[in-house]
Design a protein around this motif. Structure first.
Motif, PDB file in Angstrom:
ATOM      1  N   THR A  75       0.962  -1.405  -0.003  1.00  0.00           N
ATOM      2  CA  THR A  75      -0.138  -0.307  -0.063  1.00  0.00           C
ATOM      3  C   THR A  75       0.972   1.453   0.007  1.00  0.00           C
ATOM      4  O   THR A  75       1.964   1.209   0.489  1.00  0.00           O
ATOM      5  CB  THR A  75      -0.857   0.083   1.214  1.00  0.00           C
ATOM      6  N   SER A  76       0.479   2.077  -0.719  1.00  0.00           N
ATOM      7  CA  SER A  76       1.097   3.468  -0.732  1.00  0.00           C
ATOM      8  C   SER A  76      -0.183   4.559  -0.858  1.00  0.00           C
ATOM      9  O   SER A  76      -0.962   4.440  -1.273  1.00  0.00           O
ATOM     10  CB  SER A  76       2.226   3.604  -2.036  1.00  0.00           C
ATOM     11  N   ASN A  77       0.365   5.794  -0.234  1.00  0.00           N
ATOM     12  CA  ASN A  77      -0.446   7.104  -0.651  1.00  0.00           C
ATOM     13  C   ASN A  77       0.418   8.245  -1.420  1.00  0.00           C
ATOM     14  O   ASN A  77       0.291   9.324  -1.452  1.00  0.00           O
ATOM     15  CB  ASN A  77      -0.598   7.814   0.727  1.00  0.00           C
ATOM     16  N   ALA A  78       1.542   7.445  -2.115  1.00  0.00           N
ATOM     17  CA  ALA A  78       2.240   8.470  -3.089  1.00  0.00           C
ATOM     18  C   ALA A  78       1.621   8.623  -4.538  1.00  0.00           C
ATOM     19  O   ALA A  78       0.632   8.101  -4.752  1.00  0.00           O
ATOM     20  CB  ALA A  78       3.425   7.964  -3.147  1.00  0.00           C
ATOM     21  N   GLY A  79       2.458   9.101  -5.520  1.00  0.00           N
ATOM     22  CA  GLY A  79       2.014   9.209  -6.490  1.00  0.00           C
ATOM     23  C   GLY A  79       1.664   8.023  -7.293  1.00  0.00           C
ATOM     24  O   GLY A  79       1.101   8.026  -8.242  1.00  0.00           O
ATOM     25  N   SER A  80       2.712   6.995  -7.249  1.00  0.00           N
ATOM     26  CA  SER A  80       2.684   5.520  -7.733  1.00  0.00           C
ATOM     27  C   SER A  80       3.082   4.597  -6.740  1.00  0.00           C
ATOM     28  O   SER A  80       4.190   5.087  -5.867  1.00  0.00           O
ATOM     29  CB  SER A  80       3.388   5.536  -8.919  1.00  0.00           C
ATOM     30  N   VAL A  81       2.492   3.514  -6.583  1.00  0.00           N
ATOM     31  CA  VAL A  81       3.046   2.325  -5.799  1.00  0.00           C
ATOM     32  C   VAL A  81       4.124   1.784  -6.540  1.00  0.00           C
ATOM     33  O   VAL A  81       5.211   1.474  -5.832  1.00  0.00           O
ATOM     34  CB  VAL A  81       1.870   1.239  -5.513  1.00  0.00           C
ATOM     35  N   LYS A 113      -2.207  -1.402  -3.640  1.00  0.00           N
ATOM     36  CA  LYS A 113      -3.167  -0.428  -3.488  1.00  0.00           C
ATOM     37  C   LYS A 113      -2.700   0.954  -3.259  1.00  0.00           C
ATOM     38  O   LYS A 113      -1.427   1.271  -2.641  1.00  0.00           O
ATOM     39  CB  LYS A 113      -3.909  -0.755  -2.210  1.00  0.00           C
ATOM     40  N   ASN A 114      -3.130   1.857  -4.043  1.00  0.00           N
ATOM     41  CA  ASN A 114      -2.857   3.402  -3.715  1.00  0.00           C
ATOM     42  C   ASN A 114      -3.968   4.009  -3.282  1.00  0.00           C
ATOM     43  O   ASN A 114      -5.104   4.097  -3.874  1.00  0.00           O
ATOM     44  CB  ASN A 114      -2.261   4.000  -5.193  1.00  0.00           C
ATOM     45  N   THR A 115      -3.861   4.640  -2.159  1.00  0.00           N
ATOM     46  CA  THR A 115      -4.870   5.418  -1.562  1.00  0.00           C
ATOM     47  C   THR A 115      -5.048   6.667  -1.707  1.00  0.00           C
ATOM     48  O   THR A 115      -5.922   7.514  -0.999  1.00  0.00           O
ATOM     49  CB  THR A 115      -4.914   4.880   0.071  1.00  0.00           C
ATOM     50  N   ASN A 116      -4.037   7.309  -2.430  1.00  0.00           N
ATOM     51  CA  ASN A 116      -4.060   8.724  -2.725  1.00  0.00           C
ATOM     52  C   ASN A 116      -5.087   8.978  -3.620  1.00  0.00           C
ATOM     53  O   ASN A 116      -5.591   8.460  -4.552  1.00  0.00           O
ATOM     54  CB  ASN A 116      -2.802   8.950  -3.485  1.00  0.00           C
ATOM     55  N   THR A 117      -5.707  10.116  -2.954  1.00  0.00           N
ATOM     56  CA  THR A 117      -7.162  10.498  -3.683  1.00  0.00           C
ATOM     57  C   THR A 117      -6.745  11.815  -5.041  1.00  0.00           C
ATOM     58  O   THR A 117      -7.720  11.591  -5.806  1.00  0.00           O
ATOM     59  CB  THR A 117      -7.972  11.332  -2.540  1.00  0.00           C
ATOM     60  N   ALA A 118      -5.519  11.987  -5.061  1.00  0.00           N
ATOM     61  CA  ALA A 118      -5.199  12.856  -6.245  1.00  0.00           C
ATOM     62  C   ALA A 118      -4.895  11.807  -7.353  1.00  0.00           C
ATOM     63  O   ALA A 118      -4.894  10.616  -7.267  1.00  0.00           O
ATOM     64  CB  ALA A 118      -4.092  13.837  -5.632  1.00  0.00           C
ATOM     65  N   SER A 125      -3.217   9.740  -9.173  1.00  0.00           N
ATOM     66  CA  SER A 125      -2.128   8.776  -8.830  1.00  0.00           C
ATOM     67  C   SER A 125      -2.402   7.322  -9.105  1.00  0.00           C
ATOM     68  O   SER A 125      -3.278   7.179 -10.155  1.00  0.00           O
ATOM     69  CB  SER A 125      -2.038   8.650  -7.251  1.00  0.00           C
ATOM     70  N   TYR A 126      -1.427   6.586  -9.280  1.00  0.00           N
ATOM     71  CA  TYR A 126      -1.355   5.407  -9.850  1.00  0.00           C
ATOM     72  C   TYR A 126      -1.008   4.311  -9.053  1.00  0.00           C
ATOM     73  O   TYR A 126      -0.338   4.150  -8.150  1.00  0.00           O
ATOM     74  CB  TYR A 126      -0.443   5.240 -11.057  1.00  0.00           C
ATOM     75  N   GLY A 127      -1.833   3.101  -9.193  1.00  0.00           N
ATOM     76  CA  GLY A 127      -1.115   1.655  -8.470  1.00  0.00           C
ATOM     77  C   GLY A 127      -0.110   1.222  -9.419  1.00  0.00           C
ATOM     78  O   GLY A 127       1.150   1.128  -8.591  1.00  0.00           O
TER      79      GLY A 127
END
Length: 373
Positions: free
Chosen positions: A4-10, A30-35, A37-39
């Protein structure tokens, strides 16, 4: 395991990558960033991403493909969920879907597949849409081929498949099931509004269409839609361009099948049996002939004829020959051999004697001369 990441890309790919998940309980990326962003971001040239049974989730874009020579392959029911796009195919790259479950999680409301120029081939899978637009959107110059799969849109009247305004590519449908369960919704929504020089093309050779074909601006569209096969919940007559070779069959249950003229669409396909391969004959090898043992040769025998020397002539002769052996005991006995010189072979010998036969001497001579004495 879940990454899991909240960054621009996992994962941002710069090299080839294969992700395999064969477990009964799947892990996920999983990418939980709401802006935005990309898995997995696949935006570098000539890289290949293989996802085999694994799950990729992102609140924004699960997979972004946009690089010349880049390839994404999905198989073994890979699970892809995206909040804005499950798969966003940009203007470049190749997407091959052998089998996948796209946006099966209803909490993800993005497009199942969107492409603005990539080459896309779909062979099987489930493609769901939980938002207010379309499941599959094709735009730009995308070349899209659908051979199978189930495509649904239960939430919007817009098409299960939508060729967007400005589309100038080719969409070919050879199989699959297409259903918009929203009242009045479309299987295919043609969004062409005559904004491009090249008219988009939609070829339908097969598939089941449980909803009609619609247009955003029917008066303006230049899209070339040609139907040569498939089953439809509406009358497809206006899309049968080659009426000499294809016709519509009324199935009597509110559906119509398009097939070749004179072809029974309900007939079981004729299966040509595969011929049993003929076993290659067993070849018994011919045994090699057994060589006859020979004694040491004395080279190739040839006669040396002396018809010009009459009987009684005393003569001498010199020759070279391969082995130190005198051949014709009829003419000369071994006591006649004198003055041997040289190696063996060849040996040089001097012979003398009296001719007793007009046939002279047989031997292995390779050069010779004689003189009468």
């Amino acid at each position: 395991h879940t990454l899991t990441s909240n960054a621009g890309s996992v994962i941002e790919m710069v090299h080839d990558l294969t992700i395999v998940d064969t477990g009964a309980v799947k892990g996920a990326i999983k990418n939980t960033n709401t802006a935005t962003s990309y898995g997995i971001k696949c935006a570098y040239k000539n890289v290949t991403l293989n996802i085999e049974g694994a799950e990729i989730d992102a609140i924004s874009q699960a997979i972004m493909l946009n690089a010349a020579g880049a390839v994404v392959n999905l198989k073994d029911n890979a699970v892809i969920n995206g909040g804005t796009y499950a798969i966003n195919g940009g203007a470049n790259g190749t997407l091959n879907i052998e089998s996948a479950v796209i946006n099966g999680d209803k909490s993800y409301t993005g497009y199942a597949v969107s492409t603005s120029g990539a080459a896309v081939t779909i062979n099987d899978g489930t493609f769901s849409y939980n938002g207010t637009m379309s499941s599959v959107v094709v735009s730009g110059s995308s070349i899209v081929t659908i051979n199978g799969g189930r495509f649904t849109n239960p939430n919007s009247k817009r098409g299960v498949i939508n060729n967007a305004k400005g589309y100038s590519g080719t969409l070919t449908i050879n199989g699959g099931t297409f259903e918009n369960t929203n009242a009045g919704g479309y299987s295919i929504l043609d969004g062409d509004e005559a904004t491009t020089t090249l008219a988009p093309v939609i070829n339908i050779t097969g598939g089941i269409f449980k909803s009609s074909i619609g247009f955003t601006k029917p008066a303006n569209t230049k899209t070339e839609i040609a139907v040569t096969g498939g089953t439809f919940s509406f009358d497809p007559s206006s899309y049968i361009k080659d009426i000499e070779n294809y016709e519509k069959i009324d199935n009597g249950d509110g559906t119509y099948t398009v097939c070749g003229v004179g072809v029974d669409p309900t007939a079981a396909p004729v299966v040509t049996p595969t011929p049993t391969p003929t076993a290659a004959p067993v070849v018994t090898p011919t045994p090699a002939p057994t060589a006859t043992p020979t004694s040491s040769p004395i080279a190739t025998l040839r006669p040396i004829l002396r018809p010009e020397l009459p009987e009684g002539t005393v003569w001498a002769e010199k020759w070279s020959y391969d082995f130190n052996e005198f051949i014709s005991d009829e003419v000369f006995s071994s006591s006649n051999k004198i003055n041997f010189t040289g190696a063996n072979p060849p040996t040089v010998g001097y012979y003398n004697g009296t001719v007793t036969s007009e046939h002279g001497l047989y031997g292995s001579a390779r050069e010779d001369y004689h003189v009468a004495i």
